[in-house]
Write an enzyme that holds these catalytic residues in place. Structure first.
Site, mmCIF file in Angstrom:
data_model
loop_
_atom_site.group_PDB
_atom_site.id
_atom_site.type_symbol
_atom_site.label_atom_id
_atom_site.label_comp_id
_atom_site.label_asym_id
_atom_site.label_seq_id
_atom_site.Cartn_x
_atom_site.Cartn_y
_atom_site.Cartn_z
ATOM 1 N N MET A 168 0.809 -1.209 0.000
ATOM 2 C CA MET A 168 0.000 0.000 0.000
ATOM 3 C C MET A 168 0.852 1.274 0.000
ATOM 4 S SD MET A 168 -3.323 -0.678 -0.008
ATOM 5 C CE MET A 168 -3.093 -1.974 -1.219
ATOM 6 N N HIS A 207 4.587 5.116 2.028
ATOM 7 C CA HIS A 207 3.363 4.377 2.347
ATOM 8 C C HIS A 207 2.164 5.314 2.410
ATOM 9 C CE1 HIS A 207 0.695 1.413 4.210
ATOM 10 N NE2 HIS A 207 1.602 0.518 3.855
ATOM 11 N N HIS A 208 1.022 4.804 1.922
ATOM 12 C CA HIS A 208 -0.191 5.618 1.881
ATOM 13 C C HIS A 208 -0.677 5.993 3.275
ATOM 14 C CE1 HIS A 208 -3.458 7.564 0.076
ATOM 15 N NE2 HIS A 208 -3.967 6.613 -0.665
ATOM 16 N N ALA A 209 -0.263 5.266 4.295
ATOM 17 C CA ALA A 209 -0.636 5.637 5.669
ATOM 18 C C ALA A 209 0.020 6.948 6.085
ATOM 19 C CB ALA A 209 -0.246 4.523 6.639
ATOM 20 N N ILE A 232 0.848 9.429 3.671
ATOM 21 C CA ILE A 232 0.671 10.505 2.693
ATOM 22 C C ILE A 232 -0.421 10.132 1.699
ATOM 23 C CG2 ILE A 232 2.216 9.828 0.800
ATOM 24 C CD1 ILE A 232 3.569 12.643 1.320
#
Length: 526
Positions: free
Chosen positions: A21, A140-142, A144
């Site tokens: 992710m 990581h999408h967590a 940004i």
């Protein structure tokens, strides 16, 4: 330690070997005139020498175990940073074509991030033909989202081509909106904040319930509703299981050209983007004899971050639009897309800002549950494809005197969603990044070429006599069109089964396709 926000934590929950992710950005620069042979080596040495790391680059999970990711995720500040690990220098074999760059970047994007370290990597890639180099950054999408990611990278760049000794992105702190100071003592302040939260919850709940009820009604009678509901799209080859390997393709178009077409059609720029993607998908699926009878739907992230907030983390909501891929007539297809997006925007605007996070979590919860339970790719998808348009910098930017020629988003995919199409605007161009599963969609690169052909067809339809401008698809650079632009194929072939009395449908399909010529889109790779 800092607790991971609920929406951010959802990206940690669904992380797996097949579905990493993280999101990325590929920036292509031209070397400054007269740059020495050691320009990039020296630049990498300077970048690695900047050890004053700022958030979110220095955040790592308090625990990289499954418990630490899923049950109680917290960010903690890394005490040390191994920049030799995070910052990597690679070289393409000469002359370093676009194809070779694409092969390298899609392999780099296929590798999951190391959860025992801060969740980012930066790759400096030299040897790109025409005296260029690339910078590929993934995070990581967590940590940004698309908007905050572009803003964060933009802050490391300069409008001045003569500025030197510039700082690398991990030393630049994102600016956030100033928070109002609370003059009350901490206990009183906490009590007051709790009361305010309860008031907001109480005031927004009726509108939230009304919005969800309308979505449910749209799902029950979607044929006669302009509002597109979750799960209303059909199952398709785009919605199968995925593996960990990715493919990447790119396209670049003149933003003014797209805006002129949108204005002539009475549509928005986003409507035109959705039409291009939907029509390209229609042709792609017809060629494989896999076009569903029902129209495909697109999940569209919507930025809800205030304009003056440059913080990181996820600040998005979602709307779903009908791509009208079952409509053979391109004019009617465009009108259907426009009606759908107009209704989706109106629906989202009925919600107060205070309720958008709750609405987003409720919209995303079926998607997250599908991935957590292993049902993703095994049942009807929430929507068929993710299509996003991220506003980027309008001015030409530089890093250490090197001109930024293009920036391409490299996004994430998951089980049940084997394709992601994200656009970023930059300096008068709109840059498309197509990210797909190598095994589920082995010929995905054709989509990039088909969007170019669809753009020519749409321009001929709404601006007759202006198709001759396609040579000016993107701004010129050093007298040449940037190689990151695909050349549209000249031939248009009829569909295999054209609809009766609708000859316009012939433009939406083709005979056996020619090899894809989209940039960064290798047809066969090892």
């Amino acid at each position: 330690m800092k607790r991971v926000a609920t929406l951010d934590a959802s990206w940690l929950v669904v992380e797996s070997e097949d579905t990493p992710m993280h999101v990325g950005n590929l920036m292509i620069f031209s070397l400054p005139e007269g740059a020495p042979d050691t320009f990039l080596r020296d630049m990498v040495v300077r970048m690695k020498g900047c050890s004053d790391i700022e958030p979110p680059w220095l955040y790592r999970l308090a625990s990289d175990s499954l418990w630490g990711r899923v049950v109680a995720p917290y960010w903690r500040t890394a005490r040390t940073m191994d920049l030799d690990y995070h910052v990597r220098h690679s070289a393409l074999p000469r002359p370093g074509s676009e194809r070779e760059l694409g092969v390298l970047v899609q392999r780099l994007h296929s590798h999951p991030l190391d959860f025992s370290r801060p969740l980012w990597e930066c790759h400096i890639i030299e040897g790109l033909e025409n005296n260029r180099f690339a910078l590929y950054v993934k995070m990581h999408h967590a940590l940004i989202d698309g908007i905050s990611g572009v803003r964060l990278l933009q802050r490391m760049l300069s409008k001045d081509p003569n500025e030197l000794n510039m700082r690398p992105p991990w030393t630049v702190r994102p600016s956030s909106r100033p928070r109002k100071s609370n003059p009350m003592p901490s206990m009183q302040g906490a009590y007051r904040e709790a009361l305010e939260a309860l008031k907001i919850q109480a005031s927004s709940t009726p509108k939230l319930v009304k919005a969800l009820k309308r979505l449910a009604q749209a799902g029950g009678d979607n044929e006669h509703q302009a509002l597109t509901a979750p799960f209303s799209g059909p199952r398709s080859v785009l919605n199968n299981r995925v593996t960990g390997q990715r493919r990447l393709a790119t396209q670049q178009y003149s933003l003014n050209r797209l805006k002129d077409i949108a204005h002539a059609a009475g549509a928005s720029l986003n409507d035109v983007v959705l039409f291009l993607c939907g029509t390209a998908l229609r042709r792609f699926l017809i060629e494989q004899n896999t076009l569903p009878e029902d129209p495909l739907t697109a999940g569209i992230p919507v930025n809800i971050r205030p304009a003056d907030d440059e913080g990181t983390g996820t600040a998005i909501s979602f709307m779903i639009a009908n791509l009208a891929t079952n409509e053979p007539d391109p004019a009617r297809r465009l009108q259907a897309v426009m009606r759908s997006t107009k209704e989706a925007k109106a629906h989202l605007q009925t919600l107060p800002r205070s309720a958008l996070n709750q609405y987003t979590m409720l919209m995303m919860s079926p998607y997250i549950l599908q991935l957590m339970t292993g049902l993703g790719g095994r049942m009807r998808p929430v929507f068929n494809v993710t299509i996003s348009n991220v506003p980027g910098p309008q001015d030409t930017l530089y890093y250490e005197g090197a001109k930024l020629e293009a920036m391409y988003p490299v996004s994430l995919i998951a089980h049940g969603g084997a394709l992601n199409i994200t656009c970023v605007s930059y300096a008068g161009s709109l840059n498309f990044g197509f990210t797909g599963c190598r095994d589920t969609l082995p010929s995905m690169q054709r989509l990039a070429v088909y969007t170019g052909e669809t753009l020519d067809e749409l321009e001929a339809m709404v601006l007759p006599g202006s198709v001759g401008t396609k040579a000016d698809t993107v701004p010129k650079t050093n007298g040449k069109t940037p190689p990151s632009t695909a050349k549209p194929a000249a031939a248009k072939a009829p569909a295999r089964k054209p609809a009766a009395k609708k000859p316009a449908a012939a433009k939406s399909a083709a005979r056996k396709p020619a090899p894809a010529r989209a940039s960064l889109a290798p047809g066969k790779t090892s």
